[in-house]
Scaffold this active site. Structure first.
Site, mmCIF file in Angstrom:
data_model
loop_
_atom_site.group_PDB
_atom_site.id
_atom_site.type_symbol
_atom_site.label_atom_id
_atom_site.label_comp_id
_atom_site.label_asym_id
_atom_site.label_seq_id
_atom_site.Cartn_x
_atom_site.Cartn_y
_atom_site.Cartn_z
ATOM 1 N N LYS A 73 0.815 -1.215 0.000
ATOM 2 C CA LYS A 73 0.000 0.000 0.000
ATOM 3 C C LYS A 73 0.848 1.265 0.000
ATOM 4 C CE LYS A 73 -2.615 0.268 3.551
ATOM 5 N NZ LYS A 73 -1.670 1.041 4.389
ATOM 6 N N THR A 75 4.001 1.502 -0.865
ATOM 7 C CA THR A 75 4.729 1.488 -2.137
ATOM 8 C C THR A 75 3.859 2.047 -3.259
ATOM 9 O OG1 THR A 75 6.000 -0.444 -1.416
ATOM 10 C CG2 THR A 75 5.935 -0.004 -3.787
ATOM 11 N N ARG A 96 2.267 8.478 7.054
ATOM 12 C CA ARG A 96 2.532 8.410 8.496
ATOM 13 C C ARG A 96 4.008 8.120 8.756
ATOM 14 N NH1 ARG A 96 -0.890 3.616 10.338
ATOM 15 N NH2 ARG A 96 -0.367 2.978 8.227
ATOM 16 N N LYS A 107 8.048 -5.696 10.352
ATOM 17 C CA LYS A 107 8.188 -5.020 9.062
ATOM 18 C C LYS A 107 9.634 -4.749 8.661
ATOM 19 C CE LYS A 107 3.740 -2.637 8.692
ATOM 20 N NZ LYS A 107 3.097 -1.322 8.532
ATOM 21 N N ALA A 275 -3.319 1.654 12.805
ATOM 22 C CA ALA A 275 -4.682 1.605 12.276
ATOM 23 C C ALA A 275 -5.497 0.470 12.882
ATOM 24 C CB ALA A 275 -4.658 1.456 10.760
ATOM 25 N N PHE A 303 -3.560 -0.418 6.946
ATOM 26 C CA PHE A 303 -4.205 -1.725 6.784
ATOM 27 C C PHE A 303 -5.340 -1.674 5.762
ATOM 28 C CE2 PHE A 303 -2.490 -2.233 11.252
ATOM 29 C CZ PHE A 303 -1.385 -2.969 10.850
ATOM 30 N N PHE A 384 3.230 -8.773 -9.486
ATOM 31 C CA PHE A 384 4.434 -9.581 -9.277
ATOM 32 C C PHE A 384 4.740 -10.344 -10.567
ATOM 33 C CE2 PHE A 384 3.446 -8.562 -5.009
ATOM 34 C CZ PHE A 384 4.546 -8.861 -4.208
ATOM 35 N N TRP A 412 6.910 -0.844 -7.860
ATOM 36 C CA TRP A 412 8.001 -1.443 -7.088
ATOM 37 C C TRP A 412 9.222 -1.654 -7.992
ATOM 38 C CZ3 TRP A 412 10.962 -5.864 -7.301
ATOM 39 C CH2 TRP A 412 11.719 -6.156 -6.156
#
Length: 558
Positions: A73, A75, A96, A107, A275, A303, A384, A412
């Protein structure tokens, strides 16, 4: 094919001095406070006199229910901002700040990924400009003043069994969830049960993110309820005379932080509420500043759309007067197959049946945005290399049945160039008809608001009020906080409050175990299931792989 890690890509990038990024937005030097070469705080006084300046267009990025496969998200948010910049639009990104808890926990970083990142990546993920430390200090100052008041004679007659204010630390530390303090004799305070929240779930974080200016912040701090006296009446931070010192600690933290993407698109990174247990959006101050300085603002909410986006729309928009012009819902083929029951090791193989099983999760989030909130949306498939054409066609077909287009995002791997199709879809939505509506009215009772979120947004059959929750709600309404929004604390891994229920579960009910009022933030917090306000580290924390060499170069962030 070997891919470079996020931190390798970030460290190889060439950043512009932050003064040049500020120049892009037309920010005068007098409002730029440098924190080194590549990051700065922007004085909120720049907003004075801009009341009549038209706002730019606001684009909200949300996602499906997260899975271990990853969705991307942030990214996508960064890549979409870069794509809009490449198309010639004056674009600002508003994100954020990462919490140290997840950075060292699961993460390992939260600044985007691949060629769609905000930089300096290491600074953003670690201490940055010290905002989270200031928030923790302000929170703990109130705690210290509260316990000192009790020790010094307790003139407010505070009931030590009904103190609701916790200390906080920005770290995943389960050992601190429940503590006993004040031990060691009379001179060390009054013994009592206590505990810690993670800083990003604290009310001070919410107050910083929802304040319109420093005066508003001070008034919100004054309203904070820290506990109750022996007559059952609320005791506030204002009664402790803490609001002035709290505002003094937060006066610089309230200023939004300016950085840049790998492609030099300006980005405000400010405020970091979780979140799942907080309201999950960057600061109102940064969003409003971005809207006054840019033509397009791309922001994200944490999220899935059941958590961050729900709170963005029902809490942040309601309290700030803002409204998105378009919404992007991020998904991956891999994550949807994960919702369909495929093990992580097998996600690279085509599996149309599993994808069909997982797709209802995406469709529920689409329904929430387009039907329940009445906003135009596009689905971004974060592509992907292993995604098959048949899988992509299946997703596109199902989304079009709901009247929503799908755009492939390859940010990405390709940065802004890989987001141009998504950007064009978003631009086509901006002026679409909107019928924005909230999930509940403020005049509804707290139980009815919770039920509205549970049934409309989660798809639950109803709500069970367990433990102290009914008594909590009765007390909150009695002391005058009935007509404020609700912030749900719920697992991020399911539309239900059971993390094991994947996809689009049915036949479930939401369990509310306790409810508390965050009077300063301006909302009520309802804790569901077994959600914790202080996370713990996993069996193998990301911290084990993070290191720094003799030159000061950091490795292991990802």
């Amino acid at each position: 094919m070997a891919f470079k890690s996020d931190i390798e890509i970030a460290q190889e990038s060439t950043m512009l001095p932050v003064a040049e990024i500020a120049d892009k937005l037309g920010i005068p030097d007098d409002y730029v406070e440098n924190y080194g070469k590549y990051k700065a705080k922007i004085d909120y006084n720049i907003l004075r006199g801009k009341e009549n300046t038209p706002n730019g267009k606001l684009i909200l990025v949300t996602a499906i229910t997260p899975t271990p496969a990853g969705e991307g998200k942030t990214t996508t948010t960064v890549g979409l901002g870069d794509a809009l910049s490449q198309l010639g639009h004056k674009t600002v990104i508003a994100l954020r700040e990462p919490s140290l808890g997840p950075v060292f926990g699961v993460k390992g970083g939260a600044a985007g990924g691949g060629y769609a990142q905000v930089v300096p990546m290491e600074d953003i993920n670690l201490h940055f400009t010290g905002d989270l430390h200031a928030i923790g200090a302000a929170n703990n100052l109130i705690a210290a003043m509260l316990d000192n008041h009790i020790y010094q004679g307790n003139a407010l007659d505070i009931d030590v069994r009904r103190i609701t204010w916790k200390r906080c630390i920005d770290m995943n530390d389960r050992q601190l969830r429940y503590t006993v303090n004040g031990l060691g004799g009379k001179t060390n305070g009054v013994p009592r049960e206590d505990g810690f929240d993670i800083t990003v779930a604290s009310e001070i974080m919410a107050i910083l993110c929802l304040s319109n200016d420093l005066d508003d912040l001070k008034k919100r701090a004054e309203r904070i309820i820290v506990g109750y006296n022996r007559s059952g009446e609320p005791v506030t931070a204002g009664q402790l005379k803490a609001q002035g010192a709290v505002a003094a600690l937060l006066k610089d933290a309230l200023k939004p932080n300016l950085v840049q993407t790998l492609e030099h698109t300006p980005a405000f990174i400010h405020g970091g509420p979780f979140a799942n247990i907080a309201h999950g959006c960057n600061s109102v101050m940064a969003t409003k500043m971005a809207l006054k300085l840019g033509d397009y603002v791309v922001t994200e909410a944490g999220f899935g759309a059941d958590l961050g986006a729900e709170k963005f729309l029902n809490i942040k928009c309601r309290l700030s007067g803002l409204q998105p012009d378009a919404v992007v819902i991020v998904a991956t083929v891999r994550a949807l197959k994960s919702h369909g029951g495929v093990a992580k090791a097998d996600l690279n193989q085509e599996n149309l049946e599993a994808l069909k099983e997982g797709l209802p999760n995406l469709l529920k989030h689409v329904e929430n945005i387009t039907v329940n909130f009445g906003l135009p949306a596009v689905v971004a498939i974060n592509r992907f290399p292993t995604d098959s054409e048949a899988e992509l066609r299946l997703i596109e077909g199902e989304c079009k049945k709901l009247g929503v287009n799908v755009a492939l995002s390859e940010v990405w791997e390709k940065g802004g160039v890989g987001g141009k199709k998504l950007a064009e879809e978003v631009l086509g939505l901006i002026d679409s008809p909107k019928n924005f509506k909230y999930t509940y009215g403020l005049d509804m009772g707290i139980k009815d608001k919770i039920a509205a979120i549970a049934t409309k947004i989660y798809g639950a059959d109803g709500v069970d009020f367990l433990g102290t929750s009914s008594k909590d709600i009765e007390n909150i309404e009695k002391i005058g906080y009935r007509n404020i929004p609700v912030c749900m604390a719920k697992t991020q891994y399911s539309l239900s409050d059971d993390a094991k229920k994947l996809g689009r579960p049915t036949g479930f009910r939401i369990s509310i175990r306790s409810v508390k009022v965050s009077a300063g933030a301006g909302f009520v917090v309802a804790l569901t299931g077994d959600i914790m306000t202080m996370p713990g580290l996993p069996k193998v924390p990301a911290a084990e792989s993070i290191d720094v060499d003799s030159t000061g170069k950091i490795s292991g962030l990802f």
